[in-house]
Structure formats: structure tokens, C-alpha cells
Write a protein that holds these residues in place. Structure first.
Motif, PDB file in Angstrom:
ATOM      1  N   ILE A 204       0.280   7.481  -9.582  1.00  0.00           N
ATOM      2  CA  ILE A 204       1.127   8.282  -8.801  1.00  0.00           C
ATOM      3  C   ILE A 204       1.675   9.764  -9.053  1.00  0.00           C
ATOM      4  CG2 ILE A 204       2.904   8.438  -7.088  1.00  0.00           C
ATOM      5  CD1 ILE A 204       2.491   5.321  -7.324  1.00  0.00           C
ATOM      6  N   ASN A 205       1.637  10.037 -10.565  1.00  0.00           N
ATOM      7  CA  ASN A 205       2.260  11.186 -11.091  1.00  0.00           C
ATOM      8  C   ASN A 205       1.051  12.419 -11.103  1.00  0.00           C
ATOM      9  OD1 ASN A 205       4.861  10.842 -11.492  1.00  0.00           O
ATOM     10  ND2 ASN A 205       5.388  10.189 -13.851  1.00  0.00           N
ATOM     11  N   PRO A 206      -0.013  11.713 -11.748  1.00  0.00           N
ATOM     12  CA  PRO A 206      -1.493  12.789 -11.813  1.00  0.00           C
ATOM     13  C   PRO A 206      -1.952  13.159 -11.043  1.00  0.00           C
ATOM     14  CG  PRO A 206      -2.033  10.700 -13.156  1.00  0.00           C
ATOM     15  CD  PRO A 206      -0.026   9.869 -12.554  1.00  0.00           C
ATOM     16  N   ILE A 207      -2.251  12.363  -9.791  1.00  0.00           N
ATOM     17  CA  ILE A 207      -2.504  12.851  -8.848  1.00  0.00           C
ATOM     18  C   ILE A 207      -1.713  13.082  -7.864  1.00  0.00           C
ATOM     19  CG2 ILE A 207      -2.737  11.919  -6.090  1.00  0.00           C
ATOM     20  CD1 ILE A 207      -3.770   9.057  -7.137  1.00  0.00           C
ATOM     21  N   ASN A 208       0.014  12.550  -7.902  1.00  0.00           N
ATOM     22  CA  ASN A 208       0.808  14.301  -7.412  1.00  0.00           C
ATOM     23  C   ASN A 208       1.321  15.261  -7.828  1.00  0.00           C
ATOM     24  OD1 ASN A 208       1.628  12.084  -5.387  1.00  0.00           O
ATOM     25  ND2 ASN A 208       3.733  11.559  -6.538  1.00  0.00           N
ATOM     26  N   LYS A 209       0.421  15.409  -9.099  1.00  0.00           N
ATOM     27  CA  LYS A 209       0.619  17.139 -10.170  1.00  0.00           C
ATOM     28  C   LYS A 209      -0.776  17.801  -9.326  1.00  0.00           C
ATOM     29  CE  LYS A 209       3.411  16.028 -13.888  1.00  0.00           C
ATOM     30  NZ  LYS A 209       2.565  15.026 -14.604  1.00  0.00           N
ATOM     31  N   GLN A 210      -1.453  16.777  -9.078  1.00  0.00           N
ATOM     32  CA  GLN A 210      -2.910  17.734  -8.569  1.00  0.00           C
ATOM     33  C   GLN A 210      -3.402  18.326  -9.882  1.00  0.00           C
ATOM     34  OE1 GLN A 210      -2.967  19.277  -4.692  1.00  0.00           O
ATOM     35  NE2 GLN A 210      -2.025  17.536  -3.908  1.00  0.00           N
ATOM     36  N   GLU A 211      -3.806  18.252 -10.678  1.00  0.00           N
ATOM     37  CA  GLU A 211      -3.860  18.720 -11.935  1.00  0.00           C
ATOM     38  C   GLU A 211      -5.158  19.100 -12.269  1.00  0.00           C
ATOM     39  OE1 GLU A 211      -2.891  16.217 -15.568  1.00  0.00           O
ATOM     40  OE2 GLU A 211      -0.828  16.612 -15.330  1.00  0.00           O
TER      41      GLU A 211
ATOM     42  N   ARG B  47       0.913  -1.414  -0.243  1.00  0.00           N
ATOM     43  CA  ARG B  47       0.101  -0.847  -0.254  1.00  0.00           C
ATOM     44  C   ARG B  47       0.624   1.694  -0.385  1.00  0.00           C
ATOM     45  NH1 ARG B  47      -2.260   0.251   6.259  1.00  0.00           N
ATOM     46  NH2 ARG B  47      -3.148  -2.226   5.894  1.00  0.00           N
ATOM     47  N   ARG B  48       0.736   2.473  -0.666  1.00  0.00           N
ATOM     48  CA  ARG B  48       1.098   3.269  -0.594  1.00  0.00           C
ATOM     49  C   ARG B  48       0.203   4.976  -0.499  1.00  0.00           C
ATOM     50  NH1 ARG B  48       5.335   4.556  -5.582  1.00  0.00           N
ATOM     51  NH2 ARG B  48       5.662   6.579  -4.634  1.00  0.00           N
ATOM     52  N   LYS B  49       0.876   5.776   0.898  1.00  0.00           N
ATOM     53  CA  LYS B  49      -0.142   6.803   1.121  1.00  0.00           C
ATOM     54  C   LYS B  49       0.171   7.880   0.174  1.00  0.00           C
ATOM     55  CE  LYS B  49      -1.130   9.120   5.562  1.00  0.00           C
ATOM     56  NZ  LYS B  49      -0.708   8.589   6.449  1.00  0.00           N
ATOM     57  N   LEU B  50      -0.448   8.565  -0.780  1.00  0.00           N
ATOM     58  CA  LEU B  50      -0.243   9.705  -1.209  1.00  0.00           C
ATOM     59  C   LEU B  50      -1.210  10.963  -0.331  1.00  0.00           C
ATOM     60  CD1 LEU B  50      -1.033   8.348  -5.091  1.00  0.00           C
ATOM     61  CD2 LEU B  50       1.338   9.115  -3.179  1.00  0.00           C
ATOM     62  N   MET B  51      -1.614  11.727  -1.345  1.00  0.00           N
ATOM     63  CA  MET B  51      -1.889  13.639  -0.359  1.00  0.00           C
ATOM     64  C   MET B  51      -2.308  14.074  -1.473  1.00  0.00           C
ATOM     65  SD  MET B  51      -2.144  12.899   2.952  1.00  0.00           S
ATOM     66  CE  MET B  51      -2.434  14.672   3.516  1.00  0.00           C
ATOM     67  N   PHE B  52      -4.064  14.520  -2.018  1.00  0.00           N
ATOM     68  CA  PHE B  52      -4.601  14.805  -3.026  1.00  0.00           C
ATOM     69  C   PHE B  52      -5.493  15.993  -2.663  1.00  0.00           C
ATOM     70  CE2 PHE B  52      -8.087  14.941  -6.369  1.00  0.00           C
ATOM     71  CZ  PHE B  52      -7.383  14.769  -7.704  1.00  0.00           C
TER      72      PHE B  52
ATOM     73  N   LEU C 151      -8.503   4.114  -2.653  1.00  0.00           N
ATOM     74  CA  LEU C 151      -9.755   4.371  -1.352  1.00  0.00           C
ATOM     75  C   LEU C 151      -9.160   5.537  -1.261  1.00  0.00           C
ATOM     76  CD1 LEU C 151      -9.146   1.268   0.554  1.00  0.00           C
ATOM     77  CD2 LEU C 151     -10.983   1.603  -0.851  1.00  0.00           C
ATOM     78  N   THR C 152     -10.296   6.850  -1.236  1.00  0.00           N
ATOM     79  CA  THR C 152     -10.074   7.870  -0.564  1.00  0.00           C
ATOM     80  C   THR C 152     -10.436   7.956   0.769  1.00  0.00           C
ATOM     81  OG1 THR C 152     -12.115   8.241  -1.967  1.00  0.00           O
ATOM     82  CG2 THR C 152      -9.573   8.712  -3.072  1.00  0.00           C
TER      83      THR C 152
END
Lengths: 353, 465
Positions: free
Chosen positions: B61-68, B32-37, B102-103
Motif C-alpha cells: 500500500i505504501n509504495p503504491i500510494n507514493k506512486q514512485e 479487499r481494499r481499493k486504491l488509486m494508482f 488486481l488492476t
């Protein structure tokens, strides 16, 4: 559903069998070189019977002969007649098996016990007879390749020492004598009575009579050809002694790489002989099915068991001669006289109704 | 309502993660990887053994990190995903190689296709080699295999149906056919038969073959297993159905006629008389491989009188010093042959050549010199083996070779009579067989089939492949 092609091969395989081995001998002893006329007379007789049989089965094309009996004769009488027919088919098969095992014992396997041969024969025929009639007829089509082999072999006899003059004098016998000999020839044409039992499975019932006629014609012509070949090859003195002229005919053949064609021929001619037995078993099994209402393949197993039991009885072989002369009359009663009577009954009842 | 609580996602993220972990039995490869969006916490779950990590990096991961974009749907726009609400769906989806997103404060999950297809590349067929014609063969992926068919059949008529079978294995089965050419009744019966395997775990194509065949106990295969796309396409054009099992590098063709097993795809690249010659040769090979040893035994043991004198002496000189009955000889030689063949298949190819030498020298000449087996018997068995190897289909070739054993036995018991009865039963059996309701063996109609080939109709009376 049986196509015309299937029907044709079914009929010729039912007709041609063990009779072909001894037929020329029997006819020659009766009427000498005029035997082919007896054959033609028997062929005409068979054709007449065919017309009667087809007319009878056409009175109700959706029923087999056994069901027809029930309807026309009532339950009790119908049942008795059906049992008689089953017994007829069983005795026919019994005679056939005794003859086959005799021929094999004299010609090929001299020391193999008869029961072993009969067991093998019954296993193979039961395996075929338990199938659907369509499958049976399609296998018969494949087996018919052997007829081509027979005809080619018969032609190979001709370059040898033959005398067409042995056919003469033609018509030296009385016509009555020729007719008297025809029941002997008729025995070898038996087999077409299967039409009584397979009418409901035929795709094109209207053409069935034509197909049967062609099949009958093929068989009669094959026999006539065989008879003539035998007559021109053997002298009179020889012919009256040899019981299986066809095999002696092939015994005379010799090639660079193979000899004793008679053994090879007889071994594989077992297949058309077995097909006759298959047809008898099929006919009988339909009757047993009608009688006891059990699955047909079980009826076949039952009949095969009965036949094996009968063959194991030592008395079976001693009655061979009497059974085979008796069978000539039985054939005429069961294949000709009784269906003719039934046709009359059907017609009379039909008019009444 | 504990059950529904177990079944559907709740808005509690940690609770959801815990249940998914339990559903996946705490397997070690679940990552599992945790990300912030947009200040929300996201979790990506995947099985790292079967997912394509590059694809996760690039497309999730890339699109989510960019928060486009504001919503997750729009951010994931470039990749295929579906929305899931139950834990059962999620765990199945994870097992198939997808990633689950999952959000926080949400009772839905996104399942994103990230499965890595570890595929062998399309290579030359090993078991069905040809000298002329295409060299590609099927691989262990139904999708690739179908693409090989589509390359040859650029028509909208070509239809593929996917079904999934097996409660544990969840294997995809693809049924391919040409919609206008296939017989709807046959297709219906194929599908209803396949449905019968719903409860069993499907692993290899033999299982499919068994359910599809009308007579599974028959020694003859009633569906053709091929590795060659051109052969499959040819059958499709004849109105037959091609079935792929994912992870199996072969196609099952049904219905099929017996004659198809005697044909190689190469035939259709040859001139008609070459084609005809090889077809006849294979028919002869079929007859030889079934009957030759039996015939030899019958001649040797019962009917040596059919041989002319000179041949007879040659034969008798050969068998003079052999102490065994020809039946025992034949059985011994057949078993030796099967041993050699099986050994050369199992050994690595470098060592397998030794088997050839052992077979030729040790078995071939030594066994004759020691008078265990006669020269003629060695020749007979060798011809039988070579005839059966000619048959282009491995399954059929083995069946044929084994079918000679009962005949050998019958020949030893009854001579030619035994062979005649044996062949009678064989013929009846072959005629009785049906493949998906169609007759397996029809009366040979060779001439007609070759004429229709010349006319380029591609279809013939016997469906001779």
C-alpha cells in the motif's frame, strides 16, 4: 544372494538338530568308546558326498535339483523322482516332529498333548520357511548364538568328576565294526543336501565347496567333542542306559542361582532342531513349487497342513521305531546314491553333447 | 466458451472480483481494499486470518500510494511477487496466504507473498531430552527446521526438495539429503512411494511413515521420528534421508536400522566406554522388556525346578496366598501399568504427580497386601516397565512393551518352549524387515562400529546411526 557366511550358518543349522541329543548313546551302544572314529568315518563319507553334490549342482549352477532332474531324466521320469524326493523330505520332517514331541513330552511338558506341541512347532517353522532363502540364512545366523551356549556348557562339565581313562582302550573294535556304526552317525550329519537346491542363490559358487567343507568339519568336530565329553563323564553301565546323554550331562551341572540346566538347554535347543525342519520344509516346498507351479509360500502352507494331518493320525507314533531305522537307508539312497547316479548321467550326457 | 471465460481473468475488474468472491465461496475473512494508482483503480484481496497486515501496509500500500514509478512491477520491486492469469491459481494463492493485486483494464493479477508464519519459537525438545549436547528441537515449520539443519551442515551438498501433496490439504513435504552420500536407488524408491499419497489428504506424518515403510503392519517402526536436529544431521551424514512435513515438529529418517532406536544423541557426546555401556544397557533393556514377564511366568508355572531350594521357597512364599494363575496376575499388572502411564500422559503436569502417588501407594503396596498380585510379580512388571522406558524412542518403547504380551501368553501355555518359539518368530520377523530396501537388523557388529567412531569416520558398517 547368499554370502559365504550365510551359507556356512545355513549348513551347520541344517545339520545340527535333534541328533545331538541321542547320538552319543547310539554310537556307544554300537562301538563303545571308539564311537568317535565312526563319527570321523561318517564325516569323511559326508565330505565325499558333498563333493558329489557340489559337482552335480555345478553342472548347471542356474538350476535347482528339481529342474535338473527334469532336464536329465525327461519330464515323466523327472517328475516321479521329484515326487519321491518330496515324499522323502516329508517323511524326514514327520520323523523329526515325532521325535521332538516325544522328547518334549518326556523331559519338559509331561501332560501337554503332542498335537499342541507339533502345531506350535509347525507354526514357527512355517513362518520361517516361507521367507526367502537369504532371510532364512540370516535368521539362522542369529540362532547360532545357541551353539556358543552349547560349547560353553560342555566345557563346564569338565571340572566335574571325569575320567579320561574311559577313552581307553583305543581302537579295541574292528575297523569293519566302526565302519558299520558310521551310518548311525551319518544320520546326524544329514542336512547339507540343501546345497542341491540353493546353488542358484549363492553369490560365490566357486568357493561353496570350501565353505561346505568347513561347515561339515565344524559339525563333525562338535559331535566328536560331545561324544568324548560323554564318554569320560559316564561309566559304561550308565551310558548304555541313558538315551539322551547330553541332557543328563547338563542335569549334573549345578550353580548357586540356577539348577536343572538340562530343561533350560532343551527348551532353547528346540530352535536348532526347528531349523532342521525349516530346511526340510524349504527343500520340499521347492519341489512342490516345481511340480504345481504355485507360489512357494503357499507350498509351505500346504506341506505344513499335510504334516499336521499326518501327525494327527494315531498310527504315526507307533511307526516311530520302524520309520527311524528305515530313514537311515532312505538317507543314503536319496542323499548319496541317487545324486551320484545323476552325476554319472550328467557327465555321460555332457560328453555326448 | 463459458469455461474459458470462467477460467481466465478478463479485463473487466468488477466481473473479476465477483468471480474470485465466488471461487472463495464468499468467505467472511476475504478482505479487499481499493486504491488509486495513476488514475487507475486497484484492488488488493487477501484473507486477513493468515496474512501479515503489516507487510501489506509496508510493501504494497505504501509504495503504491507514493506512486514512485509508472508501472506496478517497479513499484512492487522490493517484494516477491508473481503474475497470475487464471482464477484457479488466484484462489489457491489466496488460500496459501498471499495477497492478490488486481488492476483496472488488465487481465493479469499479481500474487504477492504476504503470508504470516505463526511459529512457535525453537525450544528444548520435550520427548528426547539430553543432559549433554544441543538443546534445540524442531518446530511446526519445515523452513525453520531446514534452517536448523543448514546451521549444522554448511555445505552445498545438502539438498532440499519440496513436494506438495493432498488435493485439499496442500501440505508441503520437504525431502532433505546429502547429494553425494545418499543412495540414488533408495532416494528414487522414497520419491515414488511418496507419489502414491498424491490422492489422499495428507495431515500427519504417520501417513508418510505408512507409505514409506515396507511392512506397515509390523509392530516395529521402520522409520525414525525425531525432534532433534543433531540426530537428523547425524543421519544425513550417514547417507539417510530426512523428510519434513510442514506443520509437524518432527523429522522422519529413513532408511534406518533397528539399532538406531537404541541410541540417544547424547551417546556421541560421551566417552567411548560410557557410550558402550549405555548401548549395552539398552540392548539388555530391550531383551528384558520383551522376555522378563514371560520368563517369570514360565519359571513360576512350569519350571520351578530350575531354582535352587532357597530361592524356590522365597518365590513360593510370595505367591502362596495369591489366588490367580501367574498369567492372569501378569496381564492384570501390565494393564494397571499401562493405565497409570496413559493417565499420567493425559493429565496436566500439575495433576500428573498425583498419579505417581496413586501408583506407588494404592497399586504398589495395597494390591500386594490384599494378595491380588504377588510381590515378585510387581517387581517383575516394574522392571519390565522401567526397561522399556529406557529406550530413547517413544514409538519403539511402546512397541517393545506390547511385544511382551504374546510371549506372556506363550509362556503360560508352553513354558520355556513357548518362549523359545516366540523368540524364534520375533527374530525372523525382525530379520525379515527392511527399511527403504535396507536390512533392518544386521548381525551385531558392535566392536567394529565403535572403532570407526573413534577414527572419526562418522560412518560404520551397520549404519548404527
Amino acid at each position: 544372494m547368499l554370502s559365504n557366511k550365510n551359507l556356512f550358518f545355513l549348513i551347520i543349522q541344517a545339520q545340527v538338530g535333534i541328533g545331538i541329543l541321542g547320538l552319543p548313546y547310539i554310537l556307544y551302544n554300537d562301538v563303545q568308546q571308539d564311537g568317535w572314529m565312526s563319527l570321523l568315518v561318517a564325516g569323511v563319507l559326508a565330505q565325499g558326498i558333498l563333493i558329489i553334490l557340489v559337482a552335480l549342482s555345478r553342472t548347471s549352477p542356474k538350476e535347482t535339483f528339481y529342474e535338473l532332474n527334469h532336464r536329465l531324466l525327461g519330464t515323466f521320469l523327472g517328475k516321479i523322482v521329484n515326487i519321491l524326493y518330496i515324499l522323502y523330505f516329508i517323511s524326514f520332517s514327520l520323523l523329526l516332529m515325532i521325535l521332538v514331541s516325544d522328547v518334549i513330552n518326556t523331559w519338559i511338558l509331561h501332560r501337554t498333548p503332542k498335537w499342541a506341541i507339533i502345531l506350535l512347532l509347525l507354526i514357527a517353522t512355517t513362518y520361517i520357511a516361507k521367507e526367502q532363502i537369504l532371510t532364512i540364512s540370516r535368521t539362522f545366523l542369529f540362532f547360532s548364538i545357541l551353539f556358543i551356549g552349547l560349547i560353553i556348557l560342555l566345557f563346564m562339565v569338565y571340572p566335574q568328576d571325569n575320567h579320561f581313562g574311559r577313552m581307553l582302550p583305543m581302537g579295541s573294535k574292528d575297523f569293519t565294526e566302526i565302519v558299520k556304526a558310521s551310518p548311525d552317525a551319518f544320520v546326524s550329519l544329514i542336512g547339507f543336501e540343501i546345497i542341491l537346491f540353493i546353488m542358484p542363490f549363492i553369490k560365490n559358487p566357486k568357493k561353496s565347496l570350501l565353505v561346505l567343507t568347513f561347515a561339515n568339519l565344524f559339525t563333525v568336530l562338535l559331535y566328536v567333542f560331545l561324544f568324548i565329553t560323554c564318554v569320560i563323564t559316564f561309566s559304561g553301565a550308565q551310558f548304555s542306559l541313558i538315551q539322551e546323554p547330553l541332557l543328563y550331562l547338563f542335569r549334573g551341572l549345578s550353580f548357586h542361582f540356577v539348577e536343572r540346566i538340562d530343561i533350560i538347554f532343551l527348551s532353547f535347543w528346540i530352535v536348532p532342531i526347528s531349523t532342521t525342519l525349516v530346511v526340510q520344509l524349504y527343500n520340499a516346498s521347492l519341489g512342490v513349487q516345481n511340480l504345481f507351479a504355485i507360489q512357494r509360500n503357499k507350498c509351505v502352507y500346504l506341506l505344513a497342513g499335510i504334516l499336521l494331518g499326518l501327525c494327527l493320525l494315531p498310527v504315526s507314533y507307533s511307526i516311530k521305531e520302524s520309520l527311524s531305522s528305515f530313514m537311515i537307508y532312505l538317507n543314503i539312497i536319496f542323499v548319496f546314491i541317487f545324486p551320484a547316479l545323476l552325476l554319472i548321467i550328467a557327465k555321460v550326457r555332457g560328453i555326448k553333447a | 466458451m463459458a469455461e474459458s471465460h470462467d477460467e481466465f481473468l478478463s479485463s473487466d475488474l468488477t466481473e473479476n472480483l465477483k468471480i474470485i468472491d465466488e471461487k472463495m465461496k464468499l468467505t467472511a475473512d476475504l478482505k479487499r481494499r481499493k486504491l488509486m494508482f495513476h488514475d487507475k483503480t486497484l484492488f488488493i484481496l487477501y484473507l486477513d486470518t493468515i496474512t501479515d497486515k503489516e507487510s501489506i501496509e509496508l510493501h504494497i500500500i505504501n509504495p503504491i500510494n507514493k506512486q514512485e514509478s509508472d508501472s506496478i512491477e517497479k513499484t512492487l520491486g522490493a517484494i516477491q511477487f508473481s503474475i497470475m492469469t487464471t482464477f484457479k491459481d488466484i484462489s489457491t494463492s489466496l488460500a496459501e496466504g498471499n495477497s492478490i493485486l488486481l488492476t483496472e483494464n488488465s487481465n493479469i493479477a499479481y500474487s504477492i507473498t504476504t503470508s504470516a508464519d505463526e511459529n512457535r519459537s525453537v525450544e528444548e525438545s520435550v520427548n528426547e531430552k539430553v543432559t549433554m549436547g544441543a538443546h534445540d528441537s524442531f518446530v511446526e515449520s519445515a523452513a525453520t527446521n531446514i534452517s536448523l539443519l543448514r546451521k549444522r551442515l554448511r555445505t552445498p551438498d545438502f539438498k532440499v526438495e519440496y513436494h506438495t501433496y493432498g488435493p485439499e490439504t496442500n501440505v508441503q513435504v520437504a525431502i532433505c539429503y546429502l547429494d553425494s552420500k545418499v543412495n540414488p536407488n533408495v532416494l528414487q524408491s522414497i520419491k515414488s512411494r511418496l507419489d502414491k499419497i498424491k490422492d489422499n489428504d495428507l495431515l500427519n506424518s504417520r501417513q508418510i511413515q505408512e507409505t514409506l515403510e515396507d511392512f506397515p503392519y509390523s509392530p516395529f517402526p521402520q522409520s525414525l521420528r525425531t525432534e532433534r536436529p543433531d540426530r537428523a544431521v547425524f543421519n544425513l551424514l550417514n547417507g539417510n534421508t530426512v523428510i519434513f512435513l510442514n506443520h509437524e515438529p518432527s523429522a522422519l529418517v529413513t532408511p534406518i536400522s533397528f539399532y538406531s532406536f537404541l541410541r540417544s544423541p547424547e551417546d556421541y557426546n560421551s566417552r567411548w566406554f560410557v557410550n558402550f555401556f549405555y548401548y549395552c544397557l539398552r540392548l539388555l533393556a530391550f531383551i528384558l522388556s520383551v522376555t522378563l514377564p514371560a520368563f517369570y511366568i514360565a519359571v513360576n508355572a512350569y519350571h520351578s525346578s530350575i531354582l535352587p531350594v532357597s530361592t524356590f521357597y522365597t518365590l513360593k512364599l510370595s505367591v502362596l496366598n495369591v489366588p490367580f494363575h501367574p498369567f492372569v496376575e501378569a496381564i492384570m499388572m501390565q494393564i494397571v501399568l499401562e493405565l497409570l502411564k496413559e493417565a499420567s500422559v493425559r493429565l496436566p503436569s500439575a495433576v500428573a504427580q498425583t498419579i505417581g502417588t496413586v501408583g506407588a501407594i494404592v497399586i504398589g503396596s495395597a494390591i500386594v497386601q490384599t494378595n491380588f498380585i504377588s510381590n515378585t510379580m510387581v517387581v517383575v512388571i516394574a522392571i519390565t516397565a522401567v526397561s522399556s522406558f529406557i529406550i530413547p524412542n517413544g514409538e519403539m518403547s511402546t512397541s517393545m512393551r506390547l511385544m511382551s504380551f504374546p510371549l506372556i501368553f506363550l509362556a503360560a501355555m508352553f513354558g520355556f518352549i513357548g518362549i523359545a518359539f516366540g523368540l524364534m518368530v520375533y527374530t525372523t520377523h525382525l530379520v525379515k524387515l527392511t527399511s527403504a530396501g535396507k536390512a533392518y537388523v544386521e548381525a551385531p557388529n558392535i566392536i567394529q562400529s565403535f572403532f570407526s567412531r573413534k577414527n572419526g569416520k562418522g560412518q560404520d558398517a551397520n549404519a548404527l546411526e
